[in-house]
Design an enzyme around this catalytic site. Structure first.
Site, PDB file in Angstrom:
ATOM      1  N   LYS A   1      -7.481 -20.990 -11.992  1.00 30.97           N
ATOM      2  CA  LYS A   1      -6.294 -20.223 -12.376  1.00 30.97           C
ATOM      3  C   LYS A   1      -6.186 -20.195 -13.887  1.00 30.97           C
ATOM      4  O   LYS A   1      -6.759 -21.018 -14.603  1.00 30.97           O
ATOM      5  CB  LYS A   1      -5.017 -20.812 -11.762  1.00 30.97           C
ATOM      6  CG  LYS A   1      -4.739 -22.292 -12.093  1.00 30.97           C
ATOM      7  CD  LYS A   1      -4.057 -22.509 -13.411  1.00 30.97           C
ATOM      8  CE  LYS A   1      -3.816 -23.987 -13.694  1.00 30.97           C
ATOM      9  NZ  LYS A   1      -3.457 -24.256 -15.112  1.00 30.97           N
TER      10      LYS A   1
ATOM     11  N   ALA B   1     -10.523 -28.271 -18.646  1.00 27.81           N
ATOM     12  CA  ALA B   1     -10.559 -26.919 -19.195  1.00 27.81           C
ATOM     13  C   ALA B   1      -9.231 -26.179 -19.069  1.00 27.81           C
ATOM     14  O   ALA B   1      -9.095 -25.061 -19.553  1.00 27.81           O
ATOM     15  CB  ALA B   1     -11.657 -26.114 -18.501  1.00 27.81           C
ATOM     16  N   GLY B   2      -8.250 -26.769 -18.388  1.00 30.73           N
ATOM     17  CA  GLY B   2      -6.971 -26.092 -18.202  1.00 30.73           C
ATOM     18  C   GLY B   2      -6.988 -25.035 -17.129  1.00 30.73           C
ATOM     19  O   GLY B   2      -6.090 -24.198 -17.061  1.00 30.73           O
TER      20      GLY B   2
ATOM     21  N   SER C   1      -7.927 -29.455  -8.976  1.00 31.21           N
ATOM     22  CA  SER C   1      -6.769 -29.246  -8.101  1.00 31.21           C
ATOM     23  C   SER C   1      -7.080 -28.225  -7.019  1.00 31.21           C
ATOM     24  O   SER C   1      -6.686 -28.379  -5.854  1.00 31.21           O
ATOM     25  CB  SER C   1      -5.570 -28.772  -8.924  1.00 31.21           C
ATOM     26  OG  SER C   1      -5.183 -29.752  -9.868  1.00 31.21           O
ATOM     27  N   ALA C   2      -7.789 -27.161  -7.407  1.00 29.29           N
ATOM     28  CA  ALA C   2      -8.172 -26.138  -6.435  1.00 29.29           C
ATOM     29  C   ALA C   2      -9.096 -26.723  -5.374  1.00 29.29           C
ATOM     30  O   ALA C   2      -8.951 -26.440  -4.181  1.00 29.29           O
ATOM     31  CB  ALA C   2      -8.841 -24.961  -7.137  1.00 29.29           C
TER      32      ALA C   2
ATOM     33  N   ASP D   1      -0.733 -29.491  -9.947  1.00 28.24           N
ATOM     34  CA  ASP D   1      -1.271 -28.131  -9.813  1.00 28.24           C
ATOM     35  C   ASP D   1      -1.759 -27.811  -8.403  1.00 28.24           C
ATOM     36  O   ASP D   1      -1.976 -26.641  -8.076  1.00 28.24           O
ATOM     37  CB  ASP D   1      -2.456 -27.922 -10.772  1.00 28.24           C
ATOM     38  CG  ASP D   1      -2.028 -27.814 -12.217  1.00 28.24           C
ATOM     39  OD1 ASP D   1      -0.808 -27.780 -12.478  1.00 28.24           O
ATOM     40  OD2 ASP D   1      -2.910 -27.759 -13.090  1.00 28.24           O
TER      41      ASP D   1
END
Length: 268
Positions: free
Chosen positions: A8, A93-94, A99-100, A132
């Site tokens: 994201k 990397a933000g 989390s995904a 997240d």
């Protein structure tokens, strides 16, 4: 079963206050991007977890994918599985790659073994894994508040725009990013700013982590300016990590300045 967790970007990220539990409240729009990892889960005689692709630091038993499996196994009679993660999205990397992965493991186990868990229940499990994670259960544009795990609808549609992600081979931990943050309330709530034409976002839609991380890592500010120089209608740092992205009206040739970095581009 194969699953393909996406990452994201954050369309704006305002840190509004520090919470009593040590976390921070925020305002952000999480927007899914099709760049992602690959997770395979198959039944086995014992539980195993392996990975390939980008190196993942730390003990594999602390990987969020393993934690996701253990979380459901504690409440359901799950069989043992063999789980393999092929890592493509950089760490720190933000982009929410880890989390995904965890959220997609929850969804995959739910489907593969007929647990019949609804979206809200899966989100509750995901919240136990990280702030997240819950977003990736629905994996669609959402306006996120509190720790980033409370959602509401937002009418932001970037279909047809083109995205360039630039990761300058620099991992920034969440702890490091939040150490320099100064919480404050934006004069106009982010959700209202995002209703403005995208051509005005440059003047309004801001990632608060840029304020402390750009002076510390000047390369991030340089990449943002280079994306604007290449014609981006909007550019920003994503999340609390080091990826800087640009949104373009049309496909572009990636500037030569980014040749030493990890770059992904595609249509939103």
């Amino acid at each position: 079963m194969l699953t393909f967790p996406s990452c994201k970007i954050n369309l704006g990220l305002r840190i509004t206050e520090k919470r009593a539990d040590g976390f921070h409240n925020l305002q952000s729009c999480f927007y899914p991007v099709s760049w992602g990892d690959i997770v395979e889960i198959i039944p086995a005689d014992e539980f195993t977890f392996g990975s390939s692709g980008l190196a993942i630091p730390g003990d594999s038993q602390h990987n969020l994918c393993v934690k996701a499996y253990n979380l459901l196994k504690a409440d359901f009679d799950l069989p043992f599985v063999q789980m393999h993660l092929h890592k493509l999205v950089p760490i720190g990397a933000g982009l929410g790659g880890g989390s995904a992965d965890a959220a997609f493991v929850l969804k995959s186990l739910n489907e593969q073994f007929g647990l019949a868990l609804g979206v809200s229940t899966l989100e509750d499990y995901a919240r136990l894994l990280g702030s997240d994670c819950a977003f990736f259960i629905q994996n669609r544009p959402l306006y996120c508040v509190e720790k980033g795990d409370v959602f509401s609808e937002i009418s932001v549609d970037l279909k047809g725009y083109h995205l360039v992600l630039v990761y300058p081979n620099l991992a920034i931990s969440t702890a490091e990013a939040y150490a320099g943050v100064k919480p404050h309330q934006p004069t106009i709530p982010l959700i209202e700013q995002l209703q403005m034409p995208i051509g005005t976002w440059r003047d309004w839609v801001h990632n608060d982590f840029e304020d402390s991380l750009f002076p510390k890592y000047p390369v991030l500010a340089e990449i943002k300016q280079q994306l604007y120089d290449a014609g981006a209608v909007y550019a920003s740092m994503s999340g609390s990590g080091s990826t800087v992205y640009g949104i373009f009206n049309a496909p572009i040739v990636v500037p030569n300045q980014f040749s030493a970095y990890r770059v992904w581009k595609g249509e939103l």
